[in-house]
Design a protein around this motif. Structure first.
Motif, PDB file in Angstrom:
ATOM      1  N   PHE A 203      -7.078   4.310   0.146  1.00  0.00           N
ATOM      2  CA  PHE A 203      -6.495   5.040   1.296  1.00  0.00           C
ATOM      3  C   PHE A 203      -7.534   6.006   1.889  1.00  0.00           C
ATOM      4  O   PHE A 203      -7.498   6.053   3.193  1.00  0.00           O
ATOM      5  N   SER A 214      -3.300   8.909   9.046  1.00  0.00           N
ATOM      6  CA  SER A 214      -2.949   8.385   7.874  1.00  0.00           C
ATOM      7  C   SER A 214      -1.784   7.362   7.746  1.00  0.00           C
ATOM      8  O   SER A 214      -1.811   6.629   7.071  1.00  0.00           O
ATOM      9  N   THR A 215      -0.823   7.637   8.772  1.00  0.00           N
ATOM     10  CA  THR A 215       0.263   6.694   8.891  1.00  0.00           C
ATOM     11  C   THR A 215      -0.418   5.321   9.252  1.00  0.00           C
ATOM     12  O   THR A 215       0.275   4.266   8.681  1.00  0.00           O
ATOM     13  N   ARG A 218      -1.501   3.735   5.982  1.00  0.00           N
ATOM     14  CA  ARG A 218      -0.448   3.621   5.169  1.00  0.00           C
ATOM     15  C   ARG A 218       0.226   2.249   5.587  1.00  0.00           C
ATOM     16  O   ARG A 218       0.629   1.605   4.685  1.00  0.00           O
ATOM     17  N   PRO A 282       4.554  -0.517   1.308  1.00  0.00           N
ATOM     18  CA  PRO A 282       3.454   0.664   1.885  1.00  0.00           C
ATOM     19  C   PRO A 282       3.806   1.815   1.190  1.00  0.00           C
ATOM     20  O   PRO A 282       4.776   2.363   0.792  1.00  0.00           O
ATOM     21  N   LYS A 283       2.768   2.387   0.701  1.00  0.00           N
ATOM     22  CA  LYS A 283       2.748   3.778   0.023  1.00  0.00           C
ATOM     23  C   LYS A 283       3.542   4.647   1.287  1.00  0.00           C
ATOM     24  O   LYS A 283       3.317   4.689   2.212  1.00  0.00           O
ATOM     25  N   THR A 284       4.224   5.684   0.450  1.00  0.00           N
ATOM     26  CA  THR A 284       5.037   6.571   1.278  1.00  0.00           C
ATOM     27  C   THR A 284       4.387   7.792   1.455  1.00  0.00           C
ATOM     28  O   THR A 284       3.156   8.117   1.037  1.00  0.00           O
ATOM     29  N   GLU A 285       4.622   8.647   2.394  1.00  0.00           N
ATOM     30  CA  GLU A 285       3.851   9.573   2.937  1.00  0.00           C
ATOM     31  C   GLU A 285       3.988  10.579   1.808  1.00  0.00           C
ATOM     32  O   GLU A 285       2.946  11.371   1.623  1.00  0.00           O
ATOM     33  N   CYS A 288       1.580   9.738  -1.072  1.00  0.00           N
ATOM     34  CA  CYS A 288       0.249   9.850  -0.668  1.00  0.00           C
ATOM     35  C   CYS A 288      -0.182  11.461  -0.813  1.00  0.00           C
ATOM     36  O   CYS A 288      -1.252  11.839  -1.338  1.00  0.00           O
TER      37      CYS A 288
END
Length: 365
Positions: A203, A214-215, A218, A282-285, A288
């Motif tokens: 990431f 970053s969004t 992700r 997907p990885k969450t904010e 991360c």
């Protein structure tokens, strides 16, 4: 109009709703007739308006009408925001509704707005900006709906936040990146691997190598990886509903190596997202952010103001120092305005003076 009367013959309309002179009307419990929609617009439109009006009227002792009007506004406008921002937008609206729970909409004046912003975010100018923007949009809608005649936010001034100028030096960036893979030392001096470390490294690497938000990383899907064209197709979520500015990023050998690493991580089958959790989502904010902050702590850099968003700023600043011009960086950053790119870079570059002076020579007698 006259007060509502009990129907002698069923007509299929909701209770206290009547068709008169080509329009549907709802007779409120206080016997005021409210026009809902034209009959020609259909019953679905009538039912939507009925829900709106009932929410506005529904009396709750000891509370104002502002919370119910905010509910109608949120219900009508939440769908207009991107998925990545909608929850935040709704949360902000709920916070405003809670603060003004005992207010009527016409009572809110500029002083009330200013008090709300200062009391909730006394030292956070960006949060004040976001909340004022939400309120301004809401009251603009209220003016159009004739709930109020003036938008009270127009007279509220907020000090402009200082441009963020944080730059992550290479040594600190590499230290955090390495710390993503390790936990705190155990009692006997051993360190254990963090299960999510390899994916988080992918990431961070992609955030840097692509200069994207970053969004975007992700939510990056494998379908966006165009091997035939040799590029990754990015459509920034921040502007997808406005400018729709997009960028195709070349798959460099460094990026290709990161994608290959990510491909082998769990879950290895049925993949949709490049950066994913063990269930394939997907990885969450928040996950991360937690991983990044944990790595900062392990790298003994917890006192530094570095955030995940600063990775993009570092990448673009490094690209500028490597010789890429502003035009190239504007394309890389998917910025619609060149000035945005210039501010983005200049705020993190410390100018070096070219003025060279010597001590004045002593004059001979």
């Amino acid at each position: 109009m006259n007060a509502a009367r009990r129907r002698k013959h069923p007509d299929g309309l909701p209770n206290r709703v009547y068709a008169r002179d080509g329009s549907f009307y709802w007779v409120r419990p206080d016997n005021k007739w409210i026009r809902l929609a034209r009959v020609a617009e259909g019953e679905n439109r009538m039912l939507e308006r009925l829900v709106e009006e009932k929410k506005l009227f529904d009396p709750v002792i000891g509370r104002g009408n502002l919370p119910r009007i905010i509910d109608v506004y949120i219900e009508a406008h939440a769908k207009n925001y991107a998925d990545t921002y909608r929850d935040t937008w709704v949360w902000l609206g709920e916070s405003i509704k809670k603060y003004f729970r005992d207010w009527n909409v016409e009572q809110v004046d500029p002083q009330a707005v200013e008090d709300f912003l200062v009391q909730n975010w006394p030292d956070k100018l960006r949060s004040q900006q976001a909340a004022k923007g939400w309120l301004s949009g809401f009251f603009s809608w209220c003016v159009r709906k004739k709930h109020v005649y003036v938008n009270p936010c127009r007279e509220v001034k907020i000090k402009k936040p200082k441009t963020r100028d944080v730059y992550i030096p290479d040594t600190d960036f590499l230290a955090i990146r390495e710390a993503l893979m390790m936990t705190l030392p155990r009692e006997h001096g051993h360190s254990a691997k963090v299960p999510t470390g390899p994916m988080m490294q992918c990431f961070v690497d992609l955030c840097y190598l692509t200069c994207q938000r970053s969004t975007e990383i992700r939510l990056l899907e494998w379908d966006q990886i165009d091997r035939e064209a040799g590029v990754i197709h990015f459509v920034p979520t921040k502007t997808e509903e406005s400018s729709g500015e997009a960028v195709d990023w070349p798959i460099t050998p460094d990026i290709d190596a990161v994608l290959a690493r990510a491909k082998l991580l769990e879950p290895a089958f049925g993949q949709k997202y490049v950066i994913r959790d063990k269930k394939g989502n997907p990885k969450t904010e928040s996950s991360c952010r937690s991983a990044w902050n944990g790595a900062k702590e392990r790298a003994k850099l917890e006192s530094k103001p570095y955030t995940i968003k600063d990775i993009r700023a570092k990448a673009m600043t490094d690209a500028k120092r490597a010789g890429y011009d502003i035009d190239a960086l504007q394309v890389a950053g998917a910025h619609t305005d060149r000035a945005t790119t210039e501010i983005y870079i200049k705020s993190r570059e410390v100018p070096v003076s070219k003025v060279l002076l010597h001590l004045p020579a002593k004059k001979s007698a």
